[in-house]
Scaffold this motif. Sequence first.
Motif, PDB file in Angstrom:
ATOM      1  N   PRO A 199       0.821  -1.217   0.000  1.00 30.64           N
ATOM      2  CA  PRO A 199       0.000   0.000   0.000  1.00 30.64           C
ATOM      3  C   PRO A 199       0.854   1.265   0.000  1.00 30.64           C
ATOM      4  CG  PRO A 199       0.021  -1.003   2.182  1.00 30.64           C
ATOM      5  CD  PRO A 199       0.678  -1.975   1.250  1.00 30.64           C
ATOM      6  N   GLY A 200       0.371   2.280  -0.692  1.00 30.44           N
ATOM      7  CA  GLY A 200       1.080   3.556  -0.735  1.00 30.44           C
ATOM      8  C   GLY A 200       2.210   3.615  -1.737  1.00 30.44           C
ATOM      9  N   ALA A 201       2.340   2.563  -2.575  1.00 31.30           N
ATOM     10  CA  ALA A 201       3.454   2.518  -3.532  1.00 31.30           C
ATOM     11  C   ALA A 201       3.264   3.480  -4.693  1.00 31.30           C
ATOM     12  CB  ALA A 201       3.623   1.094  -4.064  1.00 31.30           C
ATOM     13  N   ALA A 202       2.013   3.775  -5.034  1.00 21.25           N
ATOM     14  CA  ALA A 202       1.742   4.521  -6.271  1.00 21.25           C
ATOM     15  C   ALA A 202       2.398   5.883  -6.292  1.00 21.25           C
ATOM     16  CB  ALA A 202       0.230   4.665  -6.472  1.00 21.25           C
ATOM     17  N   ASN A 203       2.339   6.613  -5.178  1.00 19.26           N
ATOM     18  CA  ASN A 203       2.906   7.968  -5.187  1.00 19.26           C
ATOM     19  C   ASN A 203       4.428   7.928  -5.239  1.00 19.26           C
ATOM     20  OD1 ASN A 203       2.679  10.782  -5.269  1.00 19.26           O
ATOM     21  ND2 ASN A 203       2.935  10.946  -3.059  1.00 19.26           N
TER      22      ASN A 203
ATOM     23  N   LEU B 246       8.471   3.766 -15.351  1.00 21.04           N
ATOM     24  CA  LEU B 246       8.025   3.952 -13.973  1.00 21.04           C
ATOM     25  C   LEU B 246       6.588   4.457 -13.909  1.00 21.04           C
ATOM     26  CD1 LEU B 246      11.315   5.389 -12.500  1.00 21.04           C
ATOM     27  CD2 LEU B 246      10.039   3.480 -11.508  1.00 21.04           C
ATOM     28  N   ALA B 247       6.213   5.305 -14.869  1.00 17.88           N
ATOM     29  CA  ALA B 247       4.829   5.790 -14.911  1.00 17.88           C
ATOM     30  C   ALA B 247       3.860   4.632 -15.107  1.00 17.88           C
ATOM     31  CB  ALA B 247       4.666   6.827 -16.017  1.00 17.88           C
ATOM     32  N   GLU B 248       4.247   3.648 -15.917  1.00 17.61           N
ATOM     33  CA  GLU B 248       3.401   2.468 -16.110  1.00 17.61           C
ATOM     34  C   GLU B 248       3.232   1.708 -14.794  1.00 17.61           C
ATOM     35  OE1 GLU B 248       1.651   1.536 -18.535  1.00 17.61           O
ATOM     36  OE2 GLU B 248       2.347   2.785 -20.183  1.00 17.61           O
ATOM     37  N   ARG B 249       4.329   1.553 -14.056  1.00 19.96           N
ATOM     38  CA  ARG B 249       4.239   0.879 -12.757  1.00 19.96           C
ATOM     39  C   ARG B 249       3.357   1.679 -11.801  1.00 19.96           C
ATOM     40  NH1 ARG B 249       9.853  -0.333 -10.127  1.00 19.96           N
ATOM     41  NH2 ARG B 249       8.450  -1.191  -8.549  1.00 19.96           N
ATOM     42  N   ALA B 250       3.492   3.012 -11.856  1.00 20.53           N
ATOM     43  CA  ALA B 250       2.671   3.871 -10.993  1.00 20.53           C
ATOM     44  C   ALA B 250       1.193   3.743 -11.344  1.00 20.53           C
ATOM     45  CB  ALA B 250       3.120   5.325 -11.119  1.00 20.53           C
ATOM     46  N   LEU B 251       0.893   3.663 -12.628  1.00 20.34           N
ATOM     47  CA  LEU B 251      -0.502   3.519 -13.057  1.00 20.34           C
ATOM     48  C   LEU B 251      -1.092   2.201 -12.559  1.00 20.34           C
ATOM     49  CD1 LEU B 251      -0.157   4.927 -16.679  1.00 20.34           C
ATOM     50  CD2 LEU B 251      -1.655   5.854 -14.904  1.00 20.34           C
ATOM     51  N   GLU B 252      -0.322   1.132 -12.628  1.00 20.30           N
ATOM     52  CA  GLU B 252      -0.797  -0.164 -12.133  1.00 20.30           C
ATOM     53  C   GLU B 252      -1.059  -0.098 -10.627  1.00 20.30           C
ATOM     54  OE1 GLU B 252       2.108  -3.033 -13.199  1.00 20.30           O
ATOM     55  OE2 GLU B 252       1.835  -2.790 -15.368  1.00 20.30           O
ATOM     56  N   ALA B 253      -0.116   0.524  -9.893  1.00 19.71           N
ATOM     57  CA  ALA B 253      -0.271   0.617  -8.438  1.00 19.71           C
ATOM     58  C   ALA B 253      -1.452   1.513  -8.075  1.00 19.71           C
ATOM     59  CB  ALA B 253       1.011   1.161  -7.815  1.00 19.71           C
TER      60      ALA B 253
ATOM     61  N   ALA C 150      -4.122   2.031  -9.825  1.00 17.74           N
ATOM     62  CA  ALA C 150      -5.362   1.300 -10.113  1.00 17.74           C
ATOM     63  C   ALA C 150      -5.683   0.332  -8.977  1.00 17.74           C
ATOM     64  CB  ALA C 150      -5.225   0.557 -11.439  1.00 17.74           C
ATOM     65  N   ARG C 151      -4.654  -0.374  -8.469  1.00 16.66           N
ATOM     66  CA  ARG C 151      -4.864  -1.293  -7.339  1.00 16.66           C
ATOM     67  C   ARG C 151      -5.361  -0.533  -6.113  1.00 16.66           C
ATOM     68  NH1 ARG C 151       0.208  -3.513  -8.772  1.00 16.66           N
ATOM     69  NH2 ARG C 151       1.157  -2.375  -7.025  1.00 16.66           N
ATOM     70  N   GLU C 152      -4.800   0.666  -5.904  1.00 14.46           N
ATOM     71  CA  GLU C 152      -5.167   1.473  -4.734  1.00 14.46           C
ATOM     72  C   GLU C 152      -6.435   2.286  -4.968  1.00 14.46           C
ATOM     73  OE1 GLU C 152      -1.724   3.807  -3.657  1.00 14.46           O
ATOM     74  OE2 GLU C 152      -0.392   2.081  -3.824  1.00 14.46           O
ATOM     75  N   ASP C 153      -6.996   2.189  -6.180  1.00 13.22           N
ATOM     76  CA  ASP C 153      -8.196   2.942  -6.541  1.00 13.22           C
ATOM     77  C   ASP C 153      -7.988   4.436  -6.296  1.00 13.22           C
ATOM     78  OD1 ASP C 153     -10.755   3.248  -7.546  1.00 13.22           O
ATOM     79  OD2 ASP C 153     -11.712   3.043  -5.586  1.00 13.22           O
TER      80      ASP C 153
ATOM     81  N   SER D 222      -7.558   7.615  -8.235  1.00 16.88           N
ATOM     82  CA  SER D 222      -7.630   8.228  -9.561  1.00 16.88           C
ATOM     83  C   SER D 222      -6.792   9.502  -9.655  1.00 16.88           C
ATOM     84  CB  SER D 222      -9.084   8.533  -9.927  1.00 16.88           C
ATOM     85  OG  SER D 222      -9.686   9.368  -8.971  1.00 16.88           O
ATOM     86  N   GLN D 223      -6.515  10.121  -8.521  1.00 20.66           N
ATOM     87  CA  GLN D 223      -5.662  11.317  -8.562  1.00 20.66           C
ATOM     88  C   GLN D 223      -4.237  10.955  -8.981  1.00 20.66           C
ATOM     89  OE1 GLN D 223      -4.920  15.414  -6.123  1.00 20.66           O
ATOM     90  NE2 GLN D 223      -5.842  13.717  -5.032  1.00 20.66           N
ATOM     91  N   LEU D 224      -3.733   9.840  -8.445  1.00 24.15           N
ATOM     92  CA  LEU D 224      -2.397   9.398  -8.844  1.00 24.15           C
ATOM     93  C   LEU D 224      -2.400   8.838 -10.264  1.00 24.15           C
ATOM     94  CD1 LEU D 224      -0.948   7.849  -5.575  1.00 24.15           C
ATOM     95  CD2 LEU D 224      -0.211   9.923  -6.762  1.00 24.15           C
ATOM     96  N   VAL D 225      -3.517   8.281 -10.708  1.00 20.10           N
ATOM     97  CA  VAL D 225      -3.641   7.889 -12.116  1.00 20.10           C
ATOM     98  C   VAL D 225      -3.436   9.121 -12.994  1.00 20.10           C
ATOM     99  CG1 VAL D 225      -5.263   7.143 -13.900  1.00 20.10           C
ATOM    100  CG2 VAL D 225      -5.108   5.876 -11.752  1.00 20.10           C
ATOM    101  N   THR D 226      -4.079  10.218 -12.609  1.00 18.65           N
ATOM    102  CA  THR D 226      -3.962  11.459 -13.372  1.00 18.65           C
ATOM    103  C   THR D 226      -2.513  11.941 -13.413  1.00 18.65           C
ATOM    104  OG1 THR D 226      -6.172  12.048 -12.610  1.00 18.65           O
ATOM    105  CG2 THR D 226      -4.890  13.785 -13.623  1.00 18.65           C
TER     106      THR D 226
END
Length: 698
Positions: free
Chosen positions: A321-325, A346-353, A355-358, A360-364
């Motif tokens: 948890p918390g990996a996306a940022n 790395l952006a691809e990995r961030a997008l996957e993380a 999505a797992r964390e739901d 959408s702000q980090l997706v953006t």
Amino acid sequence: AASAMEELLRGLVPGLPGEAVAAIVARAEGVPLYAVETVRMLIDRGQLQPSDDGFNLTAPLDHLAVPETLHALVAARIDTNVPEDRALLADGAVLGQSFTATGLAGMTGASEESLQSGLERLVRRELLIRDDDPRSPERGQYRFVQAVIRDVAYETLSKADRRTKHIAAARYFEALGDEELAGVLATHYLEALRATSPGPEADALAAQARIALRAAADRAIALHAWSVARRHLLDALEVSRDPGERAGLVVSATEMATFLALPEAVDLAIEGVRLATEADNTALRNRAIGLAGEAYVNRSLGAEALKLLEPIAESLVGDEPGAANILSQLARLHMMSDRPVEAISLAERALEAAAREDDSQLVTQALITRGTALVFLGRVEESGALLRGAIELADRKGYISAGLRGRNNLLANLADSPQRDLLVLFDESVELARRYGLQGWLAQHLAVRAGVLTATGDWAGARRDADELKDVATSETHIAISASVEAQLQALTGDPDAARASLAESARLLKVIDTAAQLSAGAGSDGMTYFVIGDPAAAREVVSSVSGGGNDGFLLQTAIRASAWLGDGPALEAAAAAFDARPSFETTEPMRDEVRALVAATSGRWDEAWLAFTSAVDAYRGRDEHFDAAIVQLGAGLFLGARFAEAEAAGAEAEAWFDEHGASGAVERMRAAFRGTSAPASRAAKSGARASSEVEAR
């Protein structure tokens, strides 16, 4: 007036430091005696000590106490009142600098009618003021004439009385059930706690204060009042003992400091990491690490960000948890450091993380990073589509910071757009940043808009943005940009010495930051300023010292201009070859025409040079880049004025344009710096049309 007070202080104490002057003037509120007595107090306490050139501060003036002599004078004024009125004044002081009779009645339990006569006597004695302006939203409120009167009145209360009255005030405001009063309620509980000795009562008040402060922070966040929210969160931290709760408060305060672009965001985030680790909260720890990385990246301190983020990113396991940022900020860092391939991965990995964390702000945010990195690989249309989609998502979801970042980065896709189109984008961005109090993005968009306005010739507009930028810039990178913008305007409007001082400040700060995009943007701006000052050698040196961030075409353009002005053919040819090798998205049509013109002129291909100069001027004007058009016209006159009447007229037209904008001195300096080889006159001289037809026939 503040200026009169400053004059009084500097006359009283020549050499008084500016920091002390500002602090005393702000606290004195127009009372000369306060200012005089404060100076005396600081000297008596040793906080102001004489030096060879005036006085030095021995400690920061974080809080100015009321000088004892002034305290005695105000206390004497208060003591002349009857006991009932003195008590009324102290009760009002508990409520704040201003208060209503209704609030005073609610706190004391007295009726409003019974309070009126005492309040009127205090108004007549000029201890209070009543706002009777029918247009004022504060009509009917009472206000202390000066803050010092409120301070002294409040200090007449014992700690026990303060506690009792603050609790009474809190109960009254709590009973109103108005969420707009959340901050007021929290302040009274906190002050009651501060007036309470340790023990069960203090523990109960601390619990109430924490709840009230958290609610006040949430309300402030809903209103985008980040500095108010930050203060409430840090106040709550003061009365919290649980490590998990403290970690959450610090991380939330870090977010507020990030919105405000405060350098303290890094230290807060690191403290959040420590507390979250102590509380064994992995998600919160990773969130704090991501925020620390974001704060470093916002300040363009790439090495520090990399040292923090890279080891953590490599050690992340599974769906931690918390990996996306963390991944998102590391991707952003690589993008800003001219490493687009790594950024995209790395952006691809961030997008996957995300999505797992739901989230959408980090997706953006990850989409913005990926879209921007694609520009550096020449995939401009794909990049533009991704960035516009990310901006639409951010706007729809209310992610203002992400939306502003997306708009800023979309500039990379709009290199060939007219400046008027860019102004529409940045007018919108500045307004959004102002409205939502996002100080870092406000500084960024003001800086970019100032550059756009300078290019169009609206230097008055650029000056307004530059002045506001100085007020809001807090990070190293934005202070450097502010100095760079200031230098360019000073150079254009006739103060080359001031411009050189601003350039020195910019250079000093550019040594602190280390992300390629920001370094090359700053160097490009400073290089152009040196050119306008009349120092093409310094201009070339500045732009040759950095590269990357998608700005190489712009840097090389300045190096080519400088080399042409210096008459340095070999250096110009080398820079032109490097310019031609740059991908097309880094250069624009008028830039390419100008480079061809300068290469041809330096090589003695006069007819070809004139055609390219003419084409560059038309192209620059078509994009509203009137400043660059005038520079090209000036160059055409200097290189070709003796050969073509039209070139001579173009040089005169440029001079008139600069003169109209108050920059005749800049023209004189640029002319004086010219060392290029001018075309000799010929029988074809005065016939640009003939020369053009000859070139077209070949």
